[in-house]
Design an enzyme around this catalytic site. Structure first.
Site, short mmCIF file in Angstrom:
data_model
loop_
_atom_site.label_atom_id
_atom_site.label_comp_id
_atom_site.label_asym_id
_atom_site.label_seq_id
_atom_site.Cartn_x
_atom_site.Cartn_y
_atom_site.Cartn_z
N GLY A 1 42.51 43.93 40.44
CA GLY A 1 42.80 45.35 40.55
C GLY A 1 41.66 46.16 39.97
N GLU B 1 39.70 39.86 38.17
CA GLU B 1 38.67 40.29 39.11
C GLU B 1 38.94 41.76 39.37
OE1 GLU B 1 37.41 41.69 42.55
OE2 GLU B 1 38.67 40.09 43.36
N CYS C 1 37.16 44.19 47.75
CA CYS C 1 36.40 44.24 46.50
C CYS C 1 34.92 44.00 46.77
CB CYS C 1 36.92 43.18 45.53
SG CYS C 1 38.69 43.28 45.23
#
Length: 542
Positions: free
Chosen positions: A265, A293, A327
């Protein structure tokens, strides 16, 4: 059977289906999309294997058609969080004693169910609930989810077989115990595979889990829970509690049995977790394992020797697949001045051809961003670029939320390399390009390294091997996943273990043994086969 020494062989990655027109998988998926969109289901909490309804209701909507409700879900309160913790602690006592091959067998059965029986279900739920097109759903909710499960069984074999040496009068071994307590899994909206892995990687190592899914991915996550149950995962090993982070976190981080958090997140949220854990350290039985992460501001660095067309394709795919909500998505790029006009023309042609719309139309390359909060945040960055002399919008810059949260792929040229869209994570279909003077390649590498606090993914495009090597060294700590002549997205389990450092997380590499070993609490055991009968050592003799 329990006396066998068993080893899982290294698996192959799950084959990505094409969903080409008239293919069997496309017909099956289309039918499932129609079926799922035509119904509205109720999603309960699942605690200790039992469905729990709180009456505190939220809605699951299609991001690309936000008036269409797919499901209602119940949210956990303080009472339900405590119940989930108790269920996990109780389940762990029996689960950890189950032979590891049996735990792995459950994971492999989950993988097989998703691969065959529930592939269309998982992909349809991810498409409708998280606004992914068919290909993006296939590589996520089918293939990557399956790969995590199968490769984790293999990595388990590696970890448990890694034993110390013994000598003639001593037997040495290591027992890979689970953590002493429960693991808290906090999962993101953007990858169904990550949601599964954040729960299943601790579980496969003998831990019990309390799972808080993202509210915008609850539909696919609920189907995961149903598949876990069908595969034989014992009740209480994973407890599914949607709800507000503030309510859930308060109970989790103050509990003495809290043993670890597995998180994907925002950096801000992860930092808040870490601060809260630090305050509660005296409460815990053990120092918790913290695996996370977080954010990224992923780069594409281009050398003048690179192929302009290859660069253009990498930018379009890397920045705009799944609306930039990865991401690892390309968010900033550095292009030499000599190449800019050619790349700009090529990117423009591709963007003119790209269609934006509903996931149920397979011709749409770009779909909706996840919710109104994301839409507002992303479009604010676009407006900053529109209203400054330090940048200009080259392509896109338009958006509309009347039906779905649609933002057209946007390319910004920053005249200032420290313009806000070059530095801050946007998490949407926005790419910012800075054009540098060709002779300033090495100087620009230092700019790439120092501009962002993140270090998740990045790439170098170059056909000059000396220049590539210079970039490789200068950007050594700028990315945990580094790509040469490729976009900075698309890590595959077993091929490119994923994770970054700096403000991007703890770099514990999902998709390898490095992540799994974090969920163990090793115990070294020595057995002396010939214990001494006298305290004296030979050196004491006169």
């Amino acid at each position: 059977m329990n006396s066998a020494i068993f080893k899982f062989e290294k698996p192959k990655n799950e084959t990505v289906l094409s969903y080409a027109p008239n293919s069997p998988e496309r017909k099956e998926l289309t039918a499932e999309l129609e079926r799922m969109a035509a119904q509205q289901i109720e999603i309960p909490l699942i605690i200790g294997g039992k469905e729990v309804r709180t009456g505190n209701i939220g809605k699951v909507v299609m991001p690309h058609d936000h008036n269409h409700v797919l499901a209602t879900y119940h949210m956990a309160g303080e009472k339900e969080v405590k119940m989930a913790i108790e269920a996990a602690v109780e389940a762990r006592a029996k689960w950890e004693k189950l032979p590891w091959v049996e735990r792995a067998s459950i994971a492999l059965r989950i993988a097989e169910l998703i691969s065959k029986k529930y592939r269309a279900v998982m992909n349809a739920a991810t498409m409708l609930g998280q606004s992914k097109n068919a290909y993006q759903a296939e590589i996520d909710s089918a293939c990557e989810t399956i790969d995590f499960l199968r490769f984790n069984a293999y990595y388990m074999s590696q970890i448990y077989s890694d034993q110390p040496m013994s000598i003639t009068d001593t037997i040495n071994r290591v027992e890979y115990r689970p953590l002493e307590g429960f693991v808290f899994a906090v999962t993101p909206f953007n990858f169904t595979a990550i949601a599964s892995n954040l729960c299943m990687s601790p579980a496969i190592m003998g831990n019990a889990v309390v799972w808080k899914p993202a509210t915008t991915s609850i539909l696919s996550n609920y189907y995961l829970m149903k598949i876990y149950k069908e595969a034989g995962l014992p009740d209480g090993v994973i407890n599914f509690i949607p709800g507000k982070g503030s309510v859930i976190g308060k109970e989790i981080f103050s509990h003495k049995e809290f043993a670890g958090v597995h998180f994907t997140g925002s950096t801000w949220t992860f930092n808040a977790f870490w601060t809260e854990m630090a305050k509660n350290l005296p409460t815990y039985r053990s120092y918790p394992k913290v695996v996370g992460e977080t954010g990224g501001k992923d780069f594409v660095m281009v050398h003048p020797s690179a192929d302009p067309q290859q660069v253009a394709v990498a930018l379009v795919r890397g920045a705009f697949e799944y609306q930039g909500q990865k991401c690892s998505a390309a968010s900033r790029a550095y292009l030499p001045k000599s190449m800019w006009a050619t790349v700009k023309e090529s990117v423009g042609k591709m963007l003119a051809d790209i269609k934006v719309g509903d996931v149920r139309s397979f011709t749409n390359f770009v779909n909706a961003v996840i919710d109104e909060a994301a839409f507002t945040s992303i479009t604010q960055y676009i407006e900053k670029a529109r209203n400054t002399k330090d940048a200009e919008i080259v392509f896109g810059g338009t958006y509309d939320k009347s039906k779905g949260y649609f933002i057209n792929p946007t390319v910004i040229q920053a005249h200032d390399p420290h313009f806000v869209t070059m530095e801050e994570e946007i998490f949407g279909p926005v790419l910012t390009i800075y054009v540098y003077e060709d002779e300033k390649f090495e100087e620009t590498l230092d700019l790439v390294d120092s501009t962002s606090p993140y270090a998740l993914t990045g790439s170098i495009f170059s056909n000059d091997r000396y220049a590539t090597e210079v970039a490789f060294e200068r950007l050594k700590y700028a990315a945990g996943n580094f790509y040469i002549n490729d976009k900075p997205t698309g890590a595959v389990v077993g091929q490119q273990p994923f994770g970054g450092a700096r403000a991007s997380g703890t770099n514990d590499k999902a998709g390898s043994y490095l992540n799994l070993i974090r969920w163990t609490n090793p115990r070294s055991i020595k057995e002396n086969l010939n214990p001494p009968a006298d305290y004296k050592y030979p050196f004491l003799s006169e």
